[in-house]
Write a protein that holds these residues in place. Structure first.
Motif, PDB file in Angstrom:
ATOM      1  N   ASP A   1       0.837  -1.196   0.000  1.00 43.37           N
ATOM      2  CA  ASP A   1       0.000   0.000   0.000  1.00 43.37           C
ATOM      3  C   ASP A   1       0.880   1.258   0.000  1.00 43.37           C
ATOM      4  O   ASP A   1       1.724   1.427   0.874  1.00 43.37           O
ATOM      5  CB  ASP A   1      -0.864  -0.037   1.273  1.00 43.37           C
ATOM      6  N   TYR A   2       0.665   2.083  -0.985  1.00 41.26           N
ATOM      7  CA  TYR A   2       1.443   3.324  -1.063  1.00 41.26           C
ATOM      8  C   TYR A   2       0.586   4.548  -0.756  1.00 41.26           C
ATOM      9  O   TYR A   2       1.007   5.669  -0.991  1.00 41.26           O
ATOM     10  CB  TYR A   2       2.013   3.506  -2.471  1.00 41.26           C
ATOM     11  N   SER A   3      -0.619   4.319  -0.270  1.00 38.85           N
ATOM     12  CA  SER A   3      -1.545   5.453  -0.208  1.00 38.85           C
ATOM     13  C   SER A   3      -1.034   6.587   0.682  1.00 38.85           C
ATOM     14  O   SER A   3      -1.396   7.744   0.484  1.00 38.85           O
ATOM     15  CB  SER A   3      -2.930   4.992   0.236  1.00 38.85           C
ATOM     16  N   TRP A   4      -0.112   6.250   1.633  1.00 36.54           N
ATOM     17  CA  TRP A   4       0.411   7.303   2.503  1.00 36.54           C
ATOM     18  C   TRP A   4       1.202   8.357   1.716  1.00 36.54           C
ATOM     19  O   TRP A   4       1.397   9.479   2.166  1.00 36.54           O
ATOM     20  CB  TRP A   4       1.298   6.694   3.598  1.00 36.54           C
ATOM     21  N   LEU A   5       1.643   7.976   0.501  1.00 42.01           N
ATOM     22  CA  LEU A   5       2.421   8.925  -0.298  1.00 42.01           C
ATOM     23  C   LEU A   5       1.574  10.108  -0.766  1.00 42.01           C
ATOM     24  O   LEU A   5       2.092  11.137  -1.179  1.00 42.01           O
ATOM     25  CB  LEU A   5       2.989   8.229  -1.536  1.00 42.01           C
ATOM     26  N   LEU A   6       0.284   9.913  -0.704  1.00 36.81           N
ATOM     27  CA  LEU A   6      -0.608  10.963  -1.161  1.00 36.81           C
ATOM     28  C   LEU A   6      -1.129  11.685   0.072  1.00 36.81           C
ATOM     29  O   LEU A   6      -1.914  11.149   0.821  1.00 36.81           O
ATOM     30  CB  LEU A   6      -1.757  10.304  -1.916  1.00 36.81           C
TER      31      LEU A   6
END
Ligand code: GLA
Length: 741
Positions: free
Chosen positions: A45-50
């Motif tokens: 999950d990369y959603s923290w990058l946004l």
């Protein structure tokens, strides 16, 4: 290289050893940009990058979803009109006049390799294992417009090729008034912006400024990519320099009107747009029709500007340029333009050619003035048949004589143009670009043929193909000497006039494609009053381009240095011309003129008969030298070392792939007396290899040459004795390095 997909999160991670590019479908179903930079780890999950924040005075697209304000979300292809107030990647006008679009995720597919872009130049693969392509389809449900975003990641180098394709799957006519090739939202604005700007005879000077809140952009509205601004720019971290630090290069594979823009918002995020200039662009998409944008290539590096250039050089030399000449050493040519201009006859041409042959030149190029009534700039363009007064044996007769001398023969054309005083214009006055009822402007006394019309391109093709088939022609210089004005095509209805500029360039590409495929072994060199259309689009068809009409060695240092940020050495046409130079009246030593021109395709643009015996001997030696070293120079790894924009000394070097050979070009503009010590730190050598520098008594290891540097101080720095050279203004040297053993 891989493209990993997390279907649960609708996230796509494109990566190779150097870079990661991550995009994800947002909860709003728009496509978000999460990351582009140095390779990072693979994760669920990369959603923290946004970073999603509720910002005051914003509007949001989701009821009660205050964080979903599109102006604060990094997207892949944002549009204006809902909650994103930044410049849009696309603008579509519906049949009711509405300009609102909403592209939401629909589907994706992944292909091995890279699909061609029909009718357009683009990077390519030779084998499917070299690249992977992700195609994400977005859809506007209201009008049925589909948007396919193409992303190709290459196995090697930090480049991503992007383009967009619109397909009208709805039932109403739509108009595309903006359709960018690339939109990239970056999370901050801590960059220097470097553009490559200039004018006729001083093309592609790097201009650097700090990226600031607001819009900064360059572009062209001239119909050609232009001398004024190249379709290439760099964002680099302020601390990055030639050899270290982060930089992203943006390059548009296109030769017409373009826009390259960075918009920094008040939260210091940056939106980059690159593509066809939206002014005057209006493409009608009837149901069932599609529109493919040109390709944009972006490249990331943390190896500084040299690293970025090496990425572009490799990709553009090997996977943008094509054909027979792509990997071949380029012939050493002589061009008669500055020797004769329009004033020549066959005897004079053969004289120039004969002396050139004696000196070792391989290709004779007959420039402007051989056709129709072309004795001045005012007549003849469009009449692509020989002027018998000047050349009674015709082009085929002349070509045969040159071939019999043992040289190849090349010919100049300016296919897109016509003079009023020409048979072509008299027969087809309606074939030019002009707006009904308005005066037509002139440039160089010529008019622009409407290459958006197939019958015009067909006709020029027939004329050119006839000459190329009848005579033994090995090289074509394709020139283009004015920009478009009063743009209007008699071949298009009123609601398609906004397509004329782009259709013109598609016509140019079509003619290039037909000629290069029918005559695959002919070497094409593009030209537009020198470097007025020196862009990746033309590099696809013509593996070399005339870098500039300015042939002065000192000026060429800057022009070739600036050009090298994006374009490989093998693409830069560079000639030794006469002294005093015709553009500046400057006298430069013959060896310096050659030392600069070696770093390109190399040739001569003068009458060698007019040189002294001693100079002719020097020319023979130069040609011998270039034949021996051109593979290394044209296809080695190039490093800029010292900038001619920053001081009196400029230098650059090329290194062979195995690092056993290198050549350094060192140039000092003005001589000085009792000068300080100078050294030049070399690059790209193998630290543990011992090198002999030709002409020097001692050997040096790569680590010494790269860290202490090559000593370049000379006797002018204080120890001149009567028998030692003390140099001169516009001096230069080449240093040849060879690994010992
Ligand atoms: C342009 C080119 C020159 C030469 C002339 C001929 O200016 O850049 O190299 O070919 O046209 O007219």
């Amino acid at each position: 290289m891989n493209i990993s997909v997390n279907n649960k999160k609708n996230t796509f991670h494109l990566y190779n050893d150097e870079i990661s590019y991550i995009i994800s479908v947002l909860p709003t179903r728009h496509l978000g940009q999460l990351y582009y930079g140095r390779r990072i780890r693979e994760r669920e999950d990369y959603s923290w990058l946004l970073e999603l924040r509720d910002r005051p005075m914003s509007s949001w697209t989701v009821k009660e979803g205050q964080k979903y304000s599109l102006e604060h979300i990094r997207q892949e292809y944002g549009v204006f009109g809902s909650t994103d107030y930044r410049s849009p990647a696309a603008e579509v006008v519906s049949s009711n006049g509405s300009r609102i679009s909403d592209f939401c995720f629909a589907d994706y597919r992944i292909l091995a390799g890279k699909p061609e872009l029909p009718g357009l130049p683009a990077t390519y693969t030779e084998d499917d294992s070299e690249a992977m392509t992700l195609i994400v389809t977005l859809r506007d449900d209201l009008n049925g417009l589909e948007l396919e975003l193409y992303y190709t990641i290459f196995d090697q180098c930090g480049a991503i090729a992007r383009s967009a394709r619109f397909v009208n799957n709805g039932t109403e006519d739509l108009h595309l008034t903006t359709a960018m090739s690339l939109s990239l939202d970056l999370p901050d604005s801590d960059y220097d912006w470097i553009q490559f700007s200039g004018a006729w005879a001083r093309e592609r000077y790097p201009k650097v400024r700090r990226l600031e809140q607001g819009i900064q952009s360059v572009g062209s509205m001239r119909g050609n990519s232009s001398h004024n601004h190249n379709p290439f720019f760099i964002l680099k971290r302020p601390t990055a320099d030639e050899f270290q630090g982060e930089a992203i290069g943006f390059s548009l594979v296109y030769s017409g009107n373009f826009l390259a823009q960075a918009e920094v918002d008040t939260y210091d995020t940056t939106r980059v747009l690159m593509g066809i200039h939206p002014s005057c662009f209006d493409w009608k998409l009837a149901p069932g029709e599609s529109f493919q944008t040109p390709e944009a290539v972006i490249s990331y590096t943390d190896q500084g500007l040299n690293g970025l250039s090496r990425n572009f050089h490799r990709l553009y030399q090997k996977r943008l340029a094509r054909g027979y000449w792509r990997d071949r050493e380029r012939p050493i040519l002589i061009n008669n333009w500055e020797a004769t201009y329009f004033d020549f006859n066959e005897e004079e041409i053969l004289n120039i050619a004969q002396k050139a042959k004696e000196c070792g030149v391989e290709l004779f190029v007959l420039d402007d003035g051989w056709f129709g009534a072309r004795n001045t700039e005012r007549a003849g363009l469009g009449d692509w048949y020989v002027n018998q007064d000047k050349l009674p044996a015709g082009i085929s007769g002349l070509a045969e004589k040159i071939e019999n001398m043992g040289m190849k023969f090349g010919l100049w054309f300016e296919p897109e143009m016509v003079n009023e005083d020409s048979d072509l214009f008299r027969a087809h006055p309606d074939w030019i670009i002009r707006t009904p009822g308005r005066e037509t402007s002139y440039g160089r006394h010529q008019l622009v043929l409407d290459f958006s019309r197939k019958e015009v391109v067909d006709h020029i093709y027939e004329m050119m193909a006839k000459i190329l088939s009848e005579a033994k022609i090995s090289y074509v210089k394709w020139d283009m000497n004015r920009s478009i004005t009063e743009c209007f095509s008699a071949g298009l209805p009123a609601d398609r006039q906004g397509e004329a500029y782009h259709r013109y360039i598609l016509g140019v590409y079509d003619l290039y494609e037909r000629l290069t495929s029918q005559f695959p072994e002919v070497l094409f060199e593009s030209c537009a009053s020198g470097g007025g259309r020196f862009d990746p689009g033309l590099l696809y068809y013509a593996p070399q381009g005339w870098t500039s009409d300015d042939t002065d060695a000192v000026e060429r240092l800057k022009i070739q240095y600036g050009t090298s940020y994006c374009y490989p050495i093998s693409s830069m046409g560079s000639h030794v011309s006469v002294s005093p130079n015709h553009q500046l009246n400057r006298n430069t030593p013959l060896h310096t003129r050659a030392n600069v021109a070696y770093f390109g395709t190399f040739g001569y643009e003068l009458d060698l008969n007019k040189l002294t015996d001693e100079e002719q001997e020097a020319v023979k030696e130069q040609i011998r030298f270039m034949k021996e070293h051109r593979r290394l120079i044209q296809f080695g790894t190039f490093y800029r070392l010292q900038s001619p924009f920053e001081g009196n000394i400029a230098s650059w070097m090329v290194v062979s792939e195995d690092k056993k050979e290198a050549i350094v070009g060192w140039y000092r503009v003005l001589n000085g007396v009792n000068m300080p010590y100078t050294r030049t730190k070399l690059m790209g050598l193998s630290p543990d290899t011992e090198y002999r520098v030709e002409g020097m008594d001692t050997t040096h290891f790569g680590d010494e040459l790269m860290n202490y540097g090559l000593i370049t101080s000379d006797h002018a720095s204080g120890s001149a004795s009567p028998d030692e050279e003390i140099g001169q203004d516009f001096d230069s040297r080449l240093y040849l390095l060879k690994a010992v053993n």
